[in-house]
Design a protein around this motif. Sequence first.
Motif, PDB file in Angstrom:
ATOM      1  N   UNK A   1       0.748  -1.129   0.026  1.00 60.82           N
ATOM      2  CA  UNK A   1      -0.115   0.023   0.110  1.00 60.82           C
ATOM      3  C   UNK A   1       0.849   1.258   0.006  1.00 60.82           C
ATOM      4  N   UNK A   2       0.533   2.357  -0.700  1.00 60.34           N
ATOM      5  CA  UNK A   2       1.095   3.564  -0.967  1.00 60.34           C
ATOM      6  C   UNK A   2       0.046   4.607  -0.588  1.00 60.34           C
ATOM      7  N   UNK A   3      -0.305   4.703   0.823  1.00 62.40           N
ATOM      8  CA  UNK A   3      -1.431   5.666   0.891  1.00 62.40           C
ATOM      9  C   UNK A   3      -1.274   7.148   0.725  1.00 62.40           C
ATOM     10  N   UNK A   4       0.206   7.513   0.932  1.00 62.23           N
ATOM     11  CA  UNK A   4       0.416   8.960   0.891  1.00 62.23           C
ATOM     12  C   UNK A   4       0.697   9.636  -0.471  1.00 62.23           C
ATOM     13  N   UNK A   5       0.413   8.761  -1.333  1.00 60.72           N
ATOM     14  CA  UNK A   5       0.885   9.117  -2.800  1.00 60.72           C
ATOM     15  C   UNK A   5      -0.267   9.953  -3.422  1.00 60.72           C
ATOM     16  N   UNK A   6       0.184  11.142  -3.827  1.00 57.91           N
ATOM     17  CA  UNK A   6      -0.819  12.077  -4.225  1.00 57.91           C
ATOM     18  C   UNK A   6      -0.608  12.500  -5.822  1.00 57.91           C
ATOM     19  N   UNK A   7       0.499  11.945  -6.232  1.00 55.27           N
ATOM     20  CA  UNK A   7       0.709  12.268  -8.062  1.00 55.27           C
ATOM     21  C   UNK A   7       1.092  11.141  -8.413  1.00 55.27           C
TER      22      UNK A   7
ATOM     23  N   UNK B   1      -1.347  11.790 -13.082  1.00 50.77           N
ATOM     24  CA  UNK B   1      -2.435  11.557 -12.415  1.00 50.77           C
ATOM     25  C   UNK B   1      -2.323  11.910 -10.885  1.00 50.77           C
ATOM     26  N   UNK B   2      -3.464  12.619 -10.559  1.00 50.74           N
ATOM     27  CA  UNK B   2      -3.517  12.928  -9.294  1.00 50.74           C
ATOM     28  C   UNK B   2      -4.282  11.822  -8.493  1.00 50.74           C
TER      29      UNK B   2
ATOM     30  N   UNK C   1     -19.536   9.970   1.600  1.00 53.48           N
ATOM     31  CA  UNK C   1     -18.425  10.197   0.944  1.00 53.48           C
ATOM     32  C   UNK C   1     -17.743  11.454   2.024  1.00 53.48           C
ATOM     33  N   UNK C   2     -16.568  11.150   2.469  1.00 57.00           N
ATOM     34  CA  UNK C   2     -15.967  12.251   3.373  1.00 57.00           C
ATOM     35  C   UNK C   2     -14.793  12.705   2.571  1.00 57.00           C
ATOM     36  N   UNK C   3     -14.796  14.053   2.348  1.00 57.01           N
ATOM     37  CA  UNK C   3     -13.668  14.744   1.745  1.00 57.01           C
ATOM     38  C   UNK C   3     -13.030  15.638   2.820  1.00 57.01           C
ATOM     39  N   UNK C   4     -11.712  15.633   2.732  1.00 57.70           N
ATOM     40  CA  UNK C   4     -10.899  16.294   3.675  1.00 57.70           C
ATOM     41  C   UNK C   4      -9.650  17.105   3.210  1.00 57.70           C
ATOM     42  N   UNK C   5      -9.133  17.978   3.809  1.00 61.83           N
ATOM     43  CA  UNK C   5      -7.769  18.549   3.885  1.00 61.83           C
ATOM     44  C   UNK C   5      -7.223  18.692   5.387  1.00 61.83           C
TER      45      UNK C   5
ATOM     46  N   UNK D   1      -8.774  12.636   0.164  1.00 64.15           N
ATOM     47  CA  UNK D   1      -8.026  13.661   0.401  1.00 64.15           C
ATOM     48  C   UNK D   1      -8.163  14.719  -0.653  1.00 64.15           C
ATOM     49  N   UNK D   2      -8.682  15.835  -0.476  1.00 65.78           N
ATOM     50  CA  UNK D   2      -8.836  16.829  -1.438  1.00 65.78           C
ATOM     51  C   UNK D   2      -7.333  17.200  -2.342  1.00 65.78           C
ATOM     52  N   UNK D   3      -6.579  17.151  -1.637  1.00 62.47           N
ATOM     53  CA  UNK D   3      -5.145  17.474  -1.929  1.00 62.47           C
ATOM     54  C   UNK D   3      -4.863  16.724  -3.210  1.00 62.47           C
ATOM     55  N   UNK D   4      -5.278  15.478  -3.274  1.00 67.36           N
ATOM     56  CA  UNK D   4      -4.735  14.742  -4.332  1.00 67.36           C
ATOM     57  C   UNK D   4      -6.147  14.442  -5.379  1.00 67.36           C
ATOM     58  N   UNK D   5      -6.949  15.289  -5.390  1.00 71.68           N
ATOM     59  CA  UNK D   5      -8.010  14.828  -6.293  1.00 71.68           C
ATOM     60  C   UNK D   5      -8.366  15.971  -7.245  1.00 71.68           C
ATOM     61  N   UNK D   6      -8.961  15.859  -8.224  1.00 70.82           N
ATOM     62  CA  UNK D   6      -9.597  16.845  -9.296  1.00 70.82           C
ATOM     63  C   UNK D   6     -11.008  16.991  -9.188  1.00 70.82           C
ATOM     64  N   UNK D   7     -11.411  18.071  -9.304  1.00 72.30           N
ATOM     65  CA  UNK D   7     -12.939  18.382  -9.006  1.00 72.30           C
ATOM     66  C   UNK D   7     -13.937  17.945  -9.701  1.00 72.30           C
TER      67      UNK D   7
END
Length: 445
Positions: free
Chosen positions: A35-41, A46-47, A283-287, A316-322
């Motif tokens: 698992x690599x849960x911290x990857x954001x890019x 890809x986000x 759905x839980x969105x967070x930063x 995590x909204x830091x790694x997502x596209x709207x």
Amino acid sequence: MSSSCLAPKHGRALMSVRDGDAVEIAPGVHWIGAFDPGLRNFDMILRTANGTTYNAYAVRGTDGVAIIDTVKAELADDFFARLEQVATLDEIRVIVLNHLEPDHTGALPELLRRAPQARLIISKRAPAMLKALLKPTDNQLDYELVDTGDEISLGDRRLRFLNTPYLHWPDTQCTYLAEQQVLFSGDVFGCHYCDPRLFNDCVGDFRFSFDYYYAHIMRPFKSHVRDALKLIEPLPLRLIAPAHGPVLRERPRRYVTRYRELSSSNEAFDQPFDASDQPASLIIFYLSAYGSTTRMAEAVQAGAESVPGLRVSLYDLEGGEIAPFVDLIEEADALAFGSPTVNGDAVKPIWDLLSSLAGISLRGKIGAAFGSYGWSGEAVPMIEDRLRGLKMRVPVPGLRLKLTPTTAELDSCRVFGRQIAEAMTNTPSKPETAERVIDFAELSP
Ligand code: FEO
């Protein structure tokens, strides 16, 4: 760990694959990935809203063990720890590489060093990449090339190969375990979605991740996708084991169908992925600035999941596209937003998302807000106001915690999550004085 401990239906008692467990996904077949849960890019293009997984597998036959793919180099220790739970290194007869990109071959040099007797199996287009990857100093590298229809026997079971070039590199292939009807599909049918519950019927709603991954990785090669589908569609399939994201054991055929849809018509991207068996969705969105709101979000998720009959997703909204999130929100039954308070406000990605929702109807959906704060904690009531402005119901008062959550405060987050879930299912539990929602609104900075 056996897959049976991860009960297969919604409403199940959820368990996560933690502590380095290997997981039996089919008789004699184990997931030994990382698992690599911290990857954001990923790959710079890809986000990844909640990281990714690198899936590797061990297949045991009466004549030895096959390893299918490895993991990226930084997570090699996790891979070997899981591998050694299910096989000894001298039992490994073959190493199959479905794809040579370093996210799947990072642990290969060490695996070859530890299991030098293993035959290396690659597709006919892979030798140049393999040499470039391993850079053998003496130019000596033993491997065996396979093509569509070739088989390797492990005694009582066979691995059959399907040449599927350009999915995602020229070298890519799929491997089919005929006896168990398991397809090890490489990047095909994968997605960047990290959830330790591993199986598609246990994890959050990853349909948008699946489409997003297809759009960025497979879409440029859609004629090759269609060629690959000609090989895959006739196969009996009990389970698809891709190289990224959830293991697809529940209705695996629908992912094949989705690839057919997406590769046949661009309009399919605007049509929802089959949601016919989706349970109610939160759905839980967070930063999070310093990890406190992340911990709150994870506790809210855990509390919500204690209520049967829901699918709970964490992003995590830091790694997502709207834009893909908007589609997801339209289908959700409840939304929770976690934000720290920065300069007396919620953080910008939260407002970016909330301001993108005018085109869809949210009337009647359940909304909730939570977050950690340092001074005054305005973010939570501001988000709640916005949710009410969008005609959502906010039945559970927002939860604000000052700076780092304590164990008791994380319990409150779990209660908060459970209350949201109960509001969705109309099953309120009795109040528990030891576990109540703490609203710190009365606290001054
Ligand atoms: Fe997951 Fe193309 O590598």
